[in-house]
Design a protein around this motif. Structure first.
Motif, short mmCIF file in Angstrom:
data_model
loop_
_atom_site.label_atom_id
_atom_site.label_comp_id
_atom_site.label_asym_id
_atom_site.label_seq_id
_atom_site.Cartn_x
_atom_site.Cartn_y
_atom_site.Cartn_z
N LEU A 7 24.08 -59.49 -41.73
CA LEU A 7 24.65 -58.15 -41.60
C LEU A 7 23.71 -57.19 -40.88
O LEU A 7 24.17 -56.28 -40.19
N ILE A 8 22.41 -57.38 -41.00
CA ILE A 8 21.46 -56.57 -40.22
C ILE A 8 21.66 -56.85 -38.73
O ILE A 8 21.69 -55.92 -37.91
N ALA A 9 21.82 -58.12 -38.37
CA ALA A 9 22.06 -58.49 -36.97
C ALA A 9 23.39 -57.91 -36.48
O ALA A 9 23.47 -57.40 -35.35
N VAL A 10 24.43 -57.99 -37.30
CA VAL A 10 25.74 -57.43 -36.92
C VAL A 10 25.62 -55.91 -36.73
O VAL A 10 26.15 -55.36 -35.75
N ASP A 11 24.92 -55.24 -37.63
CA ASP A 11 24.76 -53.79 -37.51
C ASP A 11 23.94 -53.42 -36.26
O ASP A 11 24.24 -52.42 -35.61
N ALA A 12 22.92 -54.21 -35.94
CA ALA A 12 22.16 -53.95 -34.71
C ALA A 12 23.05 -54.11 -33.49
O ALA A 12 22.97 -53.30 -32.54
N PHE A 13 23.91 -55.10 -33.48
CA PHE A 13 24.84 -55.29 -32.37
C PHE A 13 25.83 -54.13 -32.29
O PHE A 13 26.16 -53.66 -31.19
N ILE A 14 26.29 -53.64 -33.42
CA ILE A 14 27.21 -52.50 -33.44
C ILE A 14 26.54 -51.27 -32.84
O ILE A 14 27.14 -50.57 -32.01
N ILE A 15 25.31 -51.00 -33.24
CA ILE A 15 24.59 -49.84 -32.70
C ILE A 15 24.42 -49.99 -31.19
O ILE A 15 24.63 -49.04 -30.43
#
Length: 112
Positions: free
Chosen positions: A91-99
């Motif tokens: 989820l940290i990786a997904v959130d970084a991609f979202i940003i």
């Protein structure tokens, strides 16, 4: 963001149900009860999901809110790492991609 919100909601529900998949950590700096973490992730997940749906309107405010909420989600999942490391890292990786996606925006060709 919709995916990240759904995953956070599932994370919150799992923590509220006091599932056996979570590790009990002792002497951790950010020590909350599993129920407390469940409510944090459930509420944050609902808000992230709603912000993800608002992005379909194309409004600039929705992108700004999305970046802020993805950052908060990233911090919450970082603090959540001792309880479920794999889920937190994903989820940290997904959130970084979202940003990244919200900050780069849509670029249209100048010569159309």
């Amino acid at each position: 963001m919709i995916f990240s919100g759904i995953m956070a909601i599932l994370e919150g529900i799992s923590a509220l149900a006091k599932d056996n998949v979570f590790v009990a950590t002792h002497n951790y700096t950010f020590q909350f009860s599993l129920t407390g973490w469940g409510w944090i992730h459930l509420i944050l997940g609902i808000v992230v999901l709603l912000a993800g749906l608002a992005l379909f309107s194309g409004a600039l405010w929705a992108r700004f809110v999305g970046v802020v909420l993805a950052g908060l989600s990233m911090i919450a999942n970082f603090i959540w790492l001792p309880y479920f490391p794999l889920w937190g890292i994903v989820l940290i990786a997904v959130d970084a991609f979202i940003i990244w996606a919200l900050c780069t925006g849509t670029r249209r060709a100048a010569h159309q």
